[in-house]
Design a protein around this motif. Structure first.
Motif, mmCIF file in Angstrom:
data_model
loop_
_atom_site.group_PDB
_atom_site.id
_atom_site.type_symbol
_atom_site.label_atom_id
_atom_site.label_comp_id
_atom_site.label_asym_id
_atom_site.label_seq_id
_atom_site.Cartn_x
_atom_site.Cartn_y
_atom_site.Cartn_z
ATOM 1 N N PHE A 123 0.876 -1.102 0.064
ATOM 2 C CA PHE A 123 -0.085 -0.056 -0.067
ATOM 3 C C PHE A 123 1.060 1.387 -0.069
ATOM 4 C CE2 PHE A 123 -3.535 -2.235 2.529
ATOM 5 C CZ PHE A 123 -3.980 -3.116 1.582
ATOM 6 N N ASP A 124 0.470 2.269 -0.614
ATOM 7 C CA ASP A 124 1.122 3.672 -0.648
ATOM 8 C C ASP A 124 0.205 4.663 -0.096
ATOM 9 O OD1 ASP A 124 2.658 5.746 -0.946
ATOM 10 O OD2 ASP A 124 3.490 5.357 -3.247
ATOM 11 N N LEU A 125 -0.048 4.830 0.931
ATOM 12 C CA LEU A 125 -1.138 5.822 1.233
ATOM 13 C C LEU A 125 -0.669 7.359 0.890
ATOM 14 C CD1 LEU A 125 -2.623 4.469 4.629
ATOM 15 C CD2 LEU A 125 -3.099 4.086 2.431
ATOM 16 N N SER A 126 0.380 7.885 0.307
ATOM 17 C CA SER A 126 1.189 8.930 -0.019
ATOM 18 C C SER A 126 0.446 9.264 -1.226
ATOM 19 C CB SER A 126 2.477 8.945 -0.121
ATOM 20 O OG SER A 126 2.865 8.322 -1.320
ATOM 21 N N LEU A 127 -0.433 8.269 -1.922
ATOM 22 C CA LEU A 127 -1.045 8.648 -3.123
ATOM 23 C C LEU A 127 -2.517 9.226 -2.809
ATOM 24 C CD1 LEU A 127 -0.075 5.335 -5.163
ATOM 25 C CD2 LEU A 127 0.716 7.651 -5.460
ATOM 26 N N LEU A 128 -2.836 9.138 -1.521
ATOM 27 C CA LEU A 128 -4.128 9.702 -1.214
ATOM 28 C C LEU A 128 -4.162 11.065 -0.967
ATOM 29 C CD1 LEU A 128 -5.165 6.856 1.208
ATOM 30 C CD2 LEU A 128 -5.833 7.042 -1.184
ATOM 31 N N ALA A 129 -5.167 11.866 -1.007
ATOM 32 C CA ALA A 129 -5.313 12.952 -0.416
ATOM 33 C C ALA A 129 -4.944 13.182 1.047
ATOM 34 C CB ALA A 129 -6.722 13.669 -0.629
ATOM 35 N N PRO A 130 -4.777 14.130 1.663
ATOM 36 C CA PRO A 130 -4.240 14.251 3.073
ATOM 37 C C PRO A 130 -5.328 13.839 3.997
ATOM 38 C CG PRO A 130 -3.349 16.196 2.082
ATOM 39 C CD PRO A 130 -4.362 15.474 0.959
ATOM 40 N N HIS A 131 -6.651 13.955 3.680
ATOM 41 C CA HIS A 131 -7.879 13.756 4.569
ATOM 42 C C HIS A 131 -8.075 12.152 4.419
ATOM 43 C CE1 HIS A 131 -10.283 13.929 0.574
ATOM 44 N NE2 HIS A 131 -10.949 13.071 1.219
ATOM 45 N N GLY A 132 -7.678 11.527 3.094
ATOM 46 C CA GLY A 132 -7.864 10.034 2.596
ATOM 47 C C GLY A 132 -6.992 9.407 3.600
ATOM 48 N N ARG A 133 -5.633 10.024 3.498
ATOM 49 C CA ARG A 133 -4.613 9.434 4.200
ATOM 50 C C ARG A 133 -4.826 9.165 5.648
ATOM 51 N NH1 ARG A 133 -0.049 12.920 3.138
ATOM 52 N NH2 ARG A 133 -0.942 12.932 0.987
#
Ligand SMILES: [Zn+2]
Length: 253
Positions: free
Chosen positions: A119-129
């Motif tokens: 998983f690479d949560l850095s690809l999400l927007a800050p709120h999604g992260r």
């Protein structure tokens, strides 16, 4: 003989909050929708002898509701994981004595970190992260013990196993030719994991994919089966011109 579930009478009110009753969707197939925040987690029940098997295993908060639903349908015989992510293996460790199966390419992650290592949560927007980073550990029931594996073409309770890798290396669907019914876990998304907004089917979010290009090819593989309906791991099924809708989904980013 189906294995008795031991959690049937536990915390029924909480169970009702976490998931609904089983809804019939096809001959010998039911869905329980549950999870939080939006009840978009689908656990499928498939007639398996005198009992039912689970296809996909939702989140841990659904355990009591899934056990109760399974008992009402004759008892849970086995769990078949569509893939091993936290929100698809969640109830499995809480179903005492029920054997768990998955694709050979998914064993390590189902028994391990649930795919977290790619998983690479850095690809999400800050709120999604923040949201997904907080929810994933809560959703998870933890590692499972895999009792056996199922591979492309194997018969599982009258369905044929279809390998649909990409979102996860060993993601599988179940396909029934007689009514062209496809149960496909996270082969595609119809709900945005960051906002909960529903929309057209698309490639699962890159933040959670093992290999997005392979996921795209698997959507095309599913389209070529020409399902009458395709039920994913989250939200609502695809109906209508499913092939065309899936072919368009494979082009999304
Ligand atoms: Zn997933």
């Amino acid at each position: 003989m189906p294995i008795e579930n031991r959690r049937v009478h536990v915390r029924p009110r909480l169970a009702r909050l976490a998931a609904g009753a089983p809804e019939p969707i096809a001959d010998g197939v039911w869905v329980v929708r549950g999870g939080f925040p939006l009840k978009t987690m689908n656990v499928y029940f498939v007639r398996d002898g005198d009992g039912v098997l689970l296809f996909d295993a939702g989140i841990s908060a659904m355990t009591d509701a899934v056990a109760a639903a399974g008992a009402s349908l004759g008892g849970i015989t086995r769990v078949v994981l569509g893939h091993g992510h936290a929100d698809h293996r969640g109830v499995a460790p809480g179903l005492d004595g029920v054997p768990v199966f998955c694709h050979p390419d998914e064993v390590a992650d189902a028994e391990g970190d649930g795919g977290d290592h790619y998983f690479d949560l850095s690809l999400l927007a800050p709120h999604g992260r923040f949201l997904l980073g907080s929810l994933l550990p809560v959703w998870d029931g933890g590692p499972v013990v895999v009792a056996g594996t199922v591979s492309e073409g194997d018969d599982v309770a009258g369905f044929s196993v279809v390998h649909l890798p990409g979102h996860a290396p060993g993601l599988i669907g179940l396909w029934r030719e007689s009514d062209r019914l496809a149960l496909v876990s996270d082969t595609f998304y119809t709900v945005d994991p960051q906002t909960g907004i529903h929309g057209h089917p698309r490639v699962p979010h890159r933040a959670f994919n093992w290999d997005t290009e392979v996921a795209r090819a698997s959507i095309r593989k599913l389209a070529a089966l020409e399902p009458a309906s395709a039920w994913a791991g989250h939200a609502h099924p695809l109906t209508g011109d499913v092939r065309a809708r899936l072919e368009r989904a494979a082009e999304t980013t």
